[in-house]
Enzyme design. Sequence first.
Site: not given
Ligand code: NVA
Ligand code: CP
Length: 338
Positions: A115, A142, A145, A238, A279, A324
């Site tokens: 990530r 993502h 997700q 989101d 999410c 998840r």
């Molecule tokens: N768009 C958000 C998703 C988090 C799961 C981010 O990238 O922070």
């Molecule tokens: N939805 C999601 O990816 O959650 P986290 O950032 O907690 O992994």
Amino acid sequence: MPYYTILMDFPLHGRSFLRELDFTNDEWAYFINLASELKTAKRNGTEQQYLRGLNIALVFEKMSTRTRCAFEVAAADQGAHTTYLDPSGSHLGYKESVADTARVLGRMYDGIEYRGDSQCTVEELAHLSGVPVFNGLTDLWHPTQMLADALTMKEHSDKPLNETSFAYLGDARFNMGRSLIVSGAMLGMRVVIVAPQEFQPPSDVVSEAEQRARESGAEIIVTDEIEAVRDIDFIHTDMWVSMGEDEAVWDERVRTLLPYRVTEELMEQAGERAHFMHCLPAVHDNMTTVGQRVFDRYGLIGAEVANRVFEGPRSIVFDQAENRLHTIKAVMVALLGR
Ligand code: NVA
Ligand code: CP
């Protein structure tokens, strides 16, 4: 559409999981069916271990609750071991390159989750490590997700996914908006992206989604008109400001996206069968540092979603969060299982 079961060979064994578009529409649906079977097996106490003795590295250059925990629990359920490298816990990016890290981890691990900001980094890890790599979120995509979202919609719909619809409201240029339009297209769904023009997905992503829609029978709508949420099965949103973005963008986001906030009125407009999905994490009250800042600065309780929607009876966000686990397990079993 072919329906595989975990009793058959793993047809995707050895591949990486970098973005939705690397898979055919049928392969994408396969992950969801596999996740559903693994979920049932866990519930029934009949889960078989397909990852026994494997080692999986979890590299996080950004924070996580769900993705990290899902990888760890899924691996443990399946008999694999994990090593968690937190955003400051390895040399990656400071004194060791992605290329060198990839070649080191590839010598020790059977699979790597990554990530971070950059899609190029996860692609390079996959190219140079020699083992399957799983994208746990980049700024562009993502994909893990998406499988959880699809499984959750399948479970909460009395129709097959290709007769089901969803709308996404908010910043649709970033990972969630881009991934949802593509994944929905691959699954043959009616996909409605509702965002101000400057927050809509880029044209290359819309074109890819339309291409997949021609194969699957999906319908793709991108609009700035909130009325487009009418008669929909699921409403997604989101965070208005994603990880890695400057705090200073909050002013612009609140100003532009406030009309696209998911409120009880919007849920009414969507129709009586509409469920709410997110999410997570979500800014839905002022009980967190970010939520309090939003309240102090803009006088809002919650940002992208009103608390009464988030906590209300149409919200299925915790079913979505649980999924998840089952879907990330399906990804690891499909790509590493033996
Ligand atoms: N768009 C958000 C998703 C988090 C799961 C981010 O990238 O922070
Ligand atoms: N939805 C999601 O990816 O959650 P986290 O950032 O907690 O992994």
